[in-house]
Design a protein around this motif. Structure first.
Motif, PDB file in Angstrom:
ATOM      1  N   SER A  60      36.616  33.093  26.051  1.00  0.00           N
ATOM      2  CA  SER A  60      36.742  31.933  27.044  1.00  0.00           C
ATOM      3  C   SER A  60      37.129  32.392  28.442  1.00  0.00           C
ATOM      4  CB  SER A  60      37.994  31.062  26.694  1.00  0.00           C
ATOM      5  OG  SER A  60      39.182  31.778  27.039  1.00  0.00           O
ATOM      6  N   GLY A  61      36.800  31.917  29.523  1.00  0.00           N
ATOM      7  CA  GLY A  61      37.194  31.954  30.803  1.00  0.00           C
ATOM      8  C   GLY A  61      38.588  32.553  31.049  1.00  0.00           C
ATOM      9  N   LEU A  62      39.446  31.967  30.204  1.00  0.00           N
ATOM     10  CA  LEU A  62      40.869  32.031  30.547  1.00  0.00           C
ATOM     11  C   LEU A  62      41.105  33.575  29.922  1.00  0.00           C
ATOM     12  CD1 LEU A  62      42.853  29.177  29.206  1.00  0.00           C
ATOM     13  CD2 LEU A  62      43.255  30.220  31.387  1.00  0.00           C
ATOM     14  N   ASP A  63      40.396  34.030  28.970  1.00  0.00           N
ATOM     15  CA  ASP A  63      40.579  35.385  28.581  1.00  0.00           C
ATOM     16  C   ASP A  63      40.085  36.178  29.537  1.00  0.00           C
ATOM     17  OD1 ASP A  63      41.788  34.414  26.014  1.00  0.00           O
ATOM     18  OD2 ASP A  63      40.008  34.687  24.797  1.00  0.00           O
ATOM     19  N   VAL A  64      38.736  36.014  29.900  1.00  0.00           N
ATOM     20  CA  VAL A  64      38.316  36.956  30.869  1.00  0.00           C
ATOM     21  C   VAL A  64      39.115  36.979  32.062  1.00  0.00           C
ATOM     22  CG1 VAL A  64      36.293  37.221  32.511  1.00  0.00           C
ATOM     23  CG2 VAL A  64      35.905  36.399  30.283  1.00  0.00           C
ATOM     24  N   LEU A  65      39.839  35.720  32.646  1.00  0.00           N
ATOM     25  CA  LEU A  65      40.657  35.756  33.761  1.00  0.00           C
ATOM     26  C   LEU A  65      41.741  36.751  33.706  1.00  0.00           C
ATOM     27  CD1 LEU A  65      41.939  34.507  36.289  1.00  0.00           C
ATOM     28  CD2 LEU A  65      42.729  32.556  34.948  1.00  0.00           C
ATOM     29  N   LYS A  66      42.333  36.513  32.554  1.00  0.00           N
ATOM     30  CA  LYS A  66      43.688  37.365  32.140  1.00  0.00           C
ATOM     31  C   LYS A  66      43.266  38.900  32.100  1.00  0.00           C
ATOM     32  CE  LYS A  66      45.870  33.700  29.396  1.00  0.00           C
ATOM     33  NZ  LYS A  66      46.211  33.405  28.392  1.00  0.00           N
ATOM     34  N   ILE A  68      40.688  40.413  33.706  1.00  0.00           N
ATOM     35  CA  ILE A  68      40.270  40.878  35.198  1.00  0.00           C
ATOM     36  C   ILE A  68      41.685  41.023  35.841  1.00  0.00           C
ATOM     37  CG2 ILE A  68      39.424  40.131  37.345  1.00  0.00           C
ATOM     38  CD1 ILE A  68      37.116  38.784  35.780  1.00  0.00           C
ATOM     39  N   LYS A  69      42.538  40.192  35.757  1.00  0.00           N
ATOM     40  CA  LYS A  69      43.904  40.361  36.352  1.00  0.00           C
ATOM     41  C   LYS A  69      44.700  41.773  35.972  1.00  0.00           C
ATOM     42  CE  LYS A  69      45.347  38.290  39.277  1.00  0.00           C
ATOM     43  NZ  LYS A  69      45.023  38.391  40.623  1.00  0.00           N
ATOM     44  N   ARG A  70      44.374  41.944  34.532  1.00  0.00           N
ATOM     45  CA  ARG A  70      45.029  43.288  34.295  1.00  0.00           C
ATOM     46  C   ARG A  70      44.261  44.561  34.843  1.00  0.00           C
ATOM     47  NH1 ARG A  70      45.766  40.550  29.138  1.00  0.00           N
ATOM     48  NH2 ARG A  70      43.661  41.186  28.426  1.00  0.00           N
ATOM     49  N   GLU A  71      42.921  44.576  35.102  1.00  0.00           N
ATOM     50  CA  GLU A  71      42.311  45.480  35.647  1.00  0.00           C
ATOM     51  C   GLU A  71      42.460  45.562  36.906  1.00  0.00           C
ATOM     52  OE1 GLU A  71      40.537  47.913  34.125  1.00  0.00           O
ATOM     53  OE2 GLU A  71      40.776  47.246  32.155  1.00  0.00           O
ATOM     54  N   ARG A  72      42.520  44.425  37.729  1.00  0.00           N
ATOM     55  CA  ARG A  72      42.490  44.445  39.220  1.00  0.00           C
ATOM     56  C   ARG A  72      43.452  43.420  39.427  1.00  0.00           C
ATOM     57  NH1 ARG A  72      38.976  48.319  41.691  1.00  0.00           N
ATOM     58  NH2 ARG A  72      37.088  48.385  40.398  1.00  0.00           N
ATOM     59  N   PRO A  73      44.928  43.700  39.519  1.00  0.00           N
ATOM     60  CA  PRO A  73      45.813  42.540  39.828  1.00  0.00           C
ATOM     61  C   PRO A  73      45.611  41.869  41.150  1.00  0.00           C
ATOM     62  CG  PRO A  73      46.868  44.623  38.737  1.00  0.00           C
ATOM     63  CD  PRO A  73      45.491  44.851  39.245  1.00  0.00           C
ATOM     64  N   LYS A  74      45.204  42.463  42.073  1.00  0.00           N
ATOM     65  CA  LYS A  74      45.215  41.893  43.350  1.00  0.00           C
ATOM     66  C   LYS A  74      43.855  41.254  43.764  1.00  0.00           C
ATOM     67  CE  LYS A  74      48.411  45.077  45.375  1.00  0.00           C
ATOM     68  NZ  LYS A  74      48.770  46.469  46.490  1.00  0.00           N
ATOM     69  N   LEU A  75      42.777  41.536  42.829  1.00  0.00           N
ATOM     70  CA  LEU A  75      41.413  40.776  43.300  1.00  0.00           C
ATOM     71  C   LEU A  75      41.587  39.248  43.033  1.00  0.00           C
ATOM     72  CD1 LEU A  75      38.527  40.881  43.290  1.00  0.00           C
ATOM     73  CD2 LEU A  75      38.187  41.261  40.846  1.00  0.00           C
ATOM     74  N   PRO A  76      41.357  38.232  43.982  1.00  0.00           N
ATOM     75  CA  PRO A  76      41.282  37.023  43.979  1.00  0.00           C
ATOM     76  C   PRO A  76      40.489  36.472  43.117  1.00  0.00           C
ATOM     77  CG  PRO A  76      40.859  37.527  46.127  1.00  0.00           C
ATOM     78  CD  PRO A  76      41.207  38.902  45.273  1.00  0.00           C
ATOM     79  N   ILE A  77      40.783  35.409  42.207  1.00  0.00           N
ATOM     80  CA  ILE A  77      39.862  34.972  41.203  1.00  0.00           C
ATOM     81  C   ILE A  77      39.813  33.232  41.542  1.00  0.00           C
ATOM     82  CG2 ILE A  77      39.242  34.320  38.706  1.00  0.00           C
ATOM     83  CD1 ILE A  77      40.684  37.143  38.523  1.00  0.00           C
ATOM     84  N   LEU A  78      38.802  32.669  42.022  1.00  0.00           N
ATOM     85  CA  LEU A  78      38.600  31.353  42.135  1.00  0.00           C
ATOM     86  C   LEU A  78      37.724  30.797  40.974  1.00  0.00           C
ATOM     87  CD1 LEU A  78      38.894  28.553  43.756  1.00  0.00           C
ATOM     88  CD2 LEU A  78      36.625  29.314  44.844  1.00  0.00           C
ATOM     89  N   VAL A  79      38.575  29.873  40.169  1.00  0.00           N
ATOM     90  CA  VAL A  79      37.962  29.176  39.021  1.00  0.00           C
ATOM     91  C   VAL A  79      37.098  28.142  39.527  1.00  0.00           C
ATOM     92  CG1 VAL A  79      38.357  28.099  36.838  1.00  0.00           C
ATOM     93  CG2 VAL A  79      39.594  30.106  37.416  1.00  0.00           C
ATOM     94  N   LEU A  80      35.793  27.871  39.309  1.00  0.00           N
ATOM     95  CA  LEU A  80      34.818  26.902  39.412  1.00  0.00           C
ATOM     96  C   LEU A  80      34.337  26.183  38.223  1.00  0.00           C
ATOM     97  CD1 LEU A  80      33.511  25.399  41.619  1.00  0.00           C
ATOM     98  CD2 LEU A  80      31.697  26.880  41.497  1.00  0.00           C
TER      99      LEU A  80
END
Length: 210
Positions: A60-66, A68-80
């Protein structure tokens, strides 16, 4: 401006790229159609922002989001997302997203959101701001039972209510049937229901599925 577009529909990625290219003359656009591709590109390249769909095949996108944040904590993610704010928005913000908006939003709103999160801010629509305010006003006893489910439990609830069998859910999420059955039992207990039919009625009534 370096933007990574993560969506399993090529036509959506192409449309987003067109909108972005009209705004940013120096645009560099990356594309990913699944979780593995998205994570690979996040690890290998530098991006200013990720525009992420929440509903993709497999993880799921939620898993991917988490992740990505572990790999790049400062990278902004906009969910569409195609889903209304009340279904996923508070969950993705708690998971680290910088903003949430629906695919029904106007192109101008997308640009506003991207510019805001790239600048370090958070983007929430007026509807979402209202939902967040309501959550703050309520104590834990006043929150709807499905709001207390974990992200994975919520995902399994949506899939059960949509008519998927335990085996189908296990295949889709790459988990064992036993694990999905455990999630189902927890969901029934937390929502105080007895059957899949009860869960489906609850999901429809509370806008979890349409």
């Amino acid at each position: 401006m370096r933007v990574l577009l993560v969506d399993d529909h090529a036509i959506v990625r192409r449309g987003l790229q067109q909108i972005l290219s009209d705004e940013y003359k120096d645009l560099v656009c990356g594309e990913a159609e699944n979780a593995a591709d998205a994570l690979d590109q996040v690890i290998r390249s530098e991006w200013d922002v990720v525009v992420l769909d929440i509903s993709m095949p497999g993880r799921s996108g939620l898993d991917v989001l988490k992740e990505i944040k572990r790999e790049r904590p400062k990278l902004p993610i906009l969910v569409l997302s195609i889903h209304p704010e009340d279904q996923f928005a508070t969950r993705v913000l708690k998971a680290g997203a910088a903003g949430y908006m629906t695919k029904e939003s106007a192109p101008e709103e997308l640009m506003t959101a991207i510019n805001k999160v790239v600048a370090g801010g958070k983007y929430v629509s007026p509807t979402l701001a209202e939902l967040l305010a309501e959550d703050l006003e309520k104590d834990t006893t006043g929150i709807a039972p499905h709001r207390k489910l974990s992200d994975r439990e919520y995902e399994v609830l949506r899939m059960i209510a949509s008519g998927n069998t335990v085996t189908e859910i296990a295949d889709e999420l790459a988990l064992s049937v036993k694990t999905i059955s455990t999630y189902r039992a927890r969901i029934l207990e937390k929502i105080n229901m007895k059957s899949n039919a009860d869960l489906t009625r609850y999901a429809i009534k509370n806008g979890i599925i349409e």
